[in-house]
Design a protein around this motif. Structure first.
Motif, PDB file in Angstrom:
ATOM      1  N   GLU A   7       0.921  -1.095  -0.130  1.00  0.00           N
ATOM      2  CA  GLU A   7      -0.072  -0.076   0.288  1.00  0.00           C
ATOM      3  C   GLU A   7       1.055   1.097  -0.082  1.00  0.00           C
ATOM      4  O   GLU A   7       0.604   2.194  -0.499  1.00  0.00           O
ATOM      5  N   GLU A   8       1.842   1.350   0.904  1.00  0.00           N
ATOM      6  CA  GLU A   8       2.738   2.417   0.920  1.00  0.00           C
ATOM      7  C   GLU A   8       3.354   2.554  -0.478  1.00  0.00           C
ATOM      8  O   GLU A   8       3.740   3.826  -0.923  1.00  0.00           O
ATOM      9  N   SER A   9       3.715   1.390  -1.144  1.00  0.00           N
ATOM     10  CA  SER A   9       4.644   1.605  -2.579  1.00  0.00           C
ATOM     11  C   SER A   9       3.320   2.146  -3.549  1.00  0.00           C
ATOM     12  O   SER A   9       3.781   3.090  -4.422  1.00  0.00           O
ATOM     13  N   ASP A  10       2.190   1.824  -3.470  1.00  0.00           N
ATOM     14  CA  ASP A  10       1.135   2.166  -4.334  1.00  0.00           C
ATOM     15  C   ASP A  10       1.061   3.716  -4.162  1.00  0.00           C
ATOM     16  O   ASP A  10       0.925   4.336  -4.973  1.00  0.00           O
ATOM     17  N   ALA A  11       0.872   4.054  -2.799  1.00  0.00           N
ATOM     18  CA  ALA A  11       0.474   5.572  -2.344  1.00  0.00           C
ATOM     19  C   ALA A  11       1.826   6.432  -3.017  1.00  0.00           C
ATOM     20  O   ALA A  11       1.534   7.661  -2.991  1.00  0.00           O
ATOM     21  N   ALA A  12       2.816   5.981  -3.289  1.00  0.00           N
ATOM     22  CA  ALA A  12       4.060   6.715  -3.711  1.00  0.00           C
ATOM     23  C   ALA A  12       4.030   7.157  -5.318  1.00  0.00           C
ATOM     24  O   ALA A  12       4.593   7.763  -5.721  1.00  0.00           O
ATOM     25  N   LYS A  13       2.949   6.568  -5.577  1.00  0.00           N
ATOM     26  CA  LYS A  13       2.760   6.654  -7.252  1.00  0.00           C
ATOM     27  C   LYS A  13       2.344   8.004  -7.681  1.00  0.00           C
ATOM     28  O   LYS A  13       1.459   8.561  -6.857  1.00  0.00           O
ATOM     29  N   THR A  14       2.507   8.216  -8.959  1.00  0.00           N
ATOM     30  CA  THR A  14       2.131   9.330  -9.621  1.00  0.00           C
ATOM     31  C   THR A  14       0.664   9.177 -10.301  1.00  0.00           C
ATOM     32  O   THR A  14       0.629   8.342 -11.273  1.00  0.00           O
ATOM     33  N   THR A  43      -6.155  20.217 -18.402  1.00  0.00           N
ATOM     34  CA  THR A  43      -7.374  20.393 -18.694  1.00  0.00           C
ATOM     35  C   THR A  43      -8.017  20.285 -20.023  1.00  0.00           C
ATOM     36  O   THR A  43      -9.015  20.541 -20.373  1.00  0.00           O
ATOM     37  N   ASP A  44      -7.098  19.887 -20.734  1.00  0.00           N
ATOM     38  CA  ASP A  44      -7.445  19.371 -22.185  1.00  0.00           C
ATOM     39  C   ASP A  44      -6.914  18.328 -22.744  1.00  0.00           C
ATOM     40  O   ASP A  44      -5.769  17.679 -22.066  1.00  0.00           O
ATOM     41  N   GLY A  45      -7.390  17.543 -23.573  1.00  0.00           N
ATOM     42  CA  GLY A  45      -6.772  16.370 -24.172  1.00  0.00           C
ATOM     43  C   GLY A  45      -5.544  16.258 -24.634  1.00  0.00           C
ATOM     44  O   GLY A  45      -4.554  15.455 -24.390  1.00  0.00           O
ATOM     45  N   THR A  46      -5.211  17.367 -25.447  1.00  0.00           N
ATOM     46  CA  THR A  46      -3.623  17.638 -25.966  1.00  0.00           C
ATOM     47  C   THR A  46      -2.728  17.719 -24.939  1.00  0.00           C
ATOM     48  O   THR A  46      -1.597  16.962 -25.023  1.00  0.00           O
ATOM     49  N   ALA A  47      -2.999  18.488 -24.046  1.00  0.00           N
ATOM     50  CA  ALA A  47      -2.211  18.572 -22.857  1.00  0.00           C
ATOM     51  C   ALA A  47      -1.951  17.388 -21.959  1.00  0.00           C
ATOM     52  O   ALA A  47      -0.812  16.977 -21.685  1.00  0.00           O
ATOM     53  N   GLY A  48      -2.903  16.723 -21.909  1.00  0.00           N
ATOM     54  CA  GLY A  48      -2.952  15.550 -20.851  1.00  0.00           C
ATOM     55  C   GLY A  48      -1.987  14.397 -21.874  1.00  0.00           C
ATOM     56  O   GLY A  48      -1.333  13.579 -21.364  1.00  0.00           O
ATOM     57  N   PHE A  49      -2.286  14.235 -23.049  1.00  0.00           N
ATOM     58  CA  PHE A  49      -1.549  13.480 -23.666  1.00  0.00           C
ATOM     59  C   PHE A  49      -0.275  13.363 -23.729  1.00  0.00           C
ATOM     60  O   PHE A  49       0.684  12.713 -23.539  1.00  0.00           O
ATOM     61  N   HIS A  50       0.422  14.834 -23.786  1.00  0.00           N
ATOM     62  CA  HIS A  50       1.812  14.954 -23.892  1.00  0.00           C
ATOM     63  C   HIS A  50       2.378  15.146 -22.433  1.00  0.00           C
ATOM     64  O   HIS A  50       3.365  14.577 -22.166  1.00  0.00           O
ATOM     65  N   LYS A  51       1.501  15.337 -21.307  1.00  0.00           N
ATOM     66  CA  LYS A  51       1.914  15.044 -20.165  1.00  0.00           C
ATOM     67  C   LYS A  51       2.233  13.658 -19.848  1.00  0.00           C
ATOM     68  O   LYS A  51       3.025  13.363 -18.751  1.00  0.00           O
ATOM     69  N   ALA A  52       1.349  12.775 -20.255  1.00  0.00           N
ATOM     70  CA  ALA A  52       1.431  11.382 -19.928  1.00  0.00           C
ATOM     71  C   ALA A  52       2.746  10.923 -20.464  1.00  0.00           C
ATOM     72  O   ALA A  52       3.224   9.908 -19.805  1.00  0.00           O
ATOM     73  N   LEU A  53       3.026  11.224 -21.760  1.00  0.00           N
ATOM     74  CA  LEU A  53       4.388  10.881 -22.448  1.00  0.00           C
ATOM     75  C   LEU A  53       5.512  11.442 -21.458  1.00  0.00           C
ATOM     76  O   LEU A  53       6.618  10.573 -21.295  1.00  0.00           O
ATOM     77  N   ASP A  54       5.534  12.609 -21.170  1.00  0.00           N
ATOM     78  CA  ASP A  54       6.531  13.255 -20.520  1.00  0.00           C
ATOM     79  C   ASP A  54       6.736  12.806 -19.170  1.00  0.00           C
ATOM     80  O   ASP A  54       7.708  12.511 -18.901  1.00  0.00           O
ATOM     81  N   LEU A  55       5.764  12.457 -18.408  1.00  0.00           N
ATOM     82  CA  LEU A  55       5.759  12.465 -16.976  1.00  0.00           C
ATOM     83  C   LEU A  55       5.745  10.650 -16.538  1.00  0.00           C
ATOM     84  O   LEU A  55       6.238  10.336 -15.731  1.00  0.00           O
ATOM     85  N   GLU A  56       5.146   9.847 -17.794  1.00  0.00           N
ATOM     86  CA  GLU A  56       5.318   8.391 -17.344  1.00  0.00           C
ATOM     87  C   GLU A  56       4.763   8.216 -15.958  1.00  0.00           C
ATOM     88  O   GLU A  56       5.246   7.452 -15.290  1.00  0.00           O
ATOM     89  N   PRO A  57       3.327   8.825 -15.807  1.00  0.00           N
ATOM     90  CA  PRO A  57       2.489   8.539 -14.481  1.00  0.00           C
ATOM     91  C   PRO A  57       2.139   7.135 -14.235  1.00  0.00           C
ATOM     92  O   PRO A  57       2.408   6.308 -15.273  1.00  0.00           O
ATOM     93  N   SER A  58       1.800   6.648 -13.179  1.00  0.00           N
ATOM     94  CA  SER A  58       1.690   5.390 -12.786  1.00  0.00           C
ATOM     95  C   SER A  58       0.276   4.820 -13.106  1.00  0.00           C
ATOM     96  O   SER A  58      -0.234   3.702 -13.454  1.00  0.00           O
TER      97      SER A  58
END
Length: 248
Positions: A7-14, A43-58
């Protein structure tokens, strides 16, 4: 104890939240932050798309109806780019065709607004845990050397190793046959079989030397071994005790 560590490992995710509703972004930011997650927003799809690629969130929480790229388009394009993190679609639309469209685009789960925060947190935990299990299932490992066939990342002791396409192909073959002696002909047949002309098997020695320099030089244990009269084997060899060692 193990459960709490997970759970602690999960909570550290982005968590990346992509939604044009500022109120919802604020509410989710507080709820996710309180649960220990690092929260990023768009707040928009295009920005979200690029952020997903840049940040590599969990994980990505993705609204369906967005300015710019729609959530369906974002999910589809991310999967086309081999984006591996789970995607949870959020929408006010509860119709079956809408849910099917999101799942077909590459989403892993679907949550209809309004939703309970506790349910959202439970879904996020489950998706991240499932994603981590899938990643571990595909990872090739020999001692402290790892190779990810999905991302083609190679690392030794957690340090990333850059390989050319052919070096990677030779190493992947050796790792898939870890502990098994493979001949030069076997390596040539696997790595160069689709080339216009098969090279002489001596080229295998050249690429094995490249790999030794990258994965074994100045590292322990040595993993890539020559088998005289046969070819090569990739394995961790336990050092034998010196004769008489340990005797009283």
């Amino acid at each position: 104890m193990l459960g709490s560590m997970r759970e602690e490992s999960d909570a550290a995710k982005t968590v990346l939240v992509v939604d044009d509703n500022q109120v919802l972004l604020g509410v989710l930011g507080v709820a996710l932050g309180a649960a220990g997650y690092v929260v990023e927003t768009a707040t928009d799809g295009t920005a979200g798309f690029h952020k997903a690629l840049d940040l590599e969130p969990s994980i990505v929480l993705l609204d369906v109806v967005l300015p710019g790229m729609s959530g369906i388009e974002v999910a589809s394009e991310l999967r086309r780019r081999a984006f591996r993190a789970p995607i949870l679609m959020m929408t006010g639309r509860g119709a079956v065709p809408d849910r099917v469209s999101g799942l077909d685009a590459g989403a892993d789960d679907y949550l209809v607004k309004p939703f309970d925060n506790e349910e959202l947190l439970a879904r996020i935990k489950a998706l991240i845990r499932r994603s981590r299990m899938r990643a571990e299932d595909t990872l090739l490992r020999v001692a402290n050397l790892t190779l990810d066939p999905l991302t083609r990342d190679v690392a030794r002791d957690g340090q990333r190793i850059a390989l050319t396409q052919t070096q990677y192909a030779v190493l992947e073959y050796l790792m898939r046959n870890a502990g098994r002696q493979v001949t030069r002909d076997m390596i040539v047949d696997h790595v160069w079989r689709k080339r216009s002309a098969d090279p002489d098997t001596t080229i295998v020695d050249v690429y094995v030397n490249y790999l030794r320099e990258k994965i074994d030089a100045r590292r322990r244990p040595k993993l890539l071994h020559t088998v005289r009269g046969v070819g090569y084997v990739l394995e961790e060899r336990r050092s034998r005790r010196r004769r008489g060692a340990g005797k009283q």
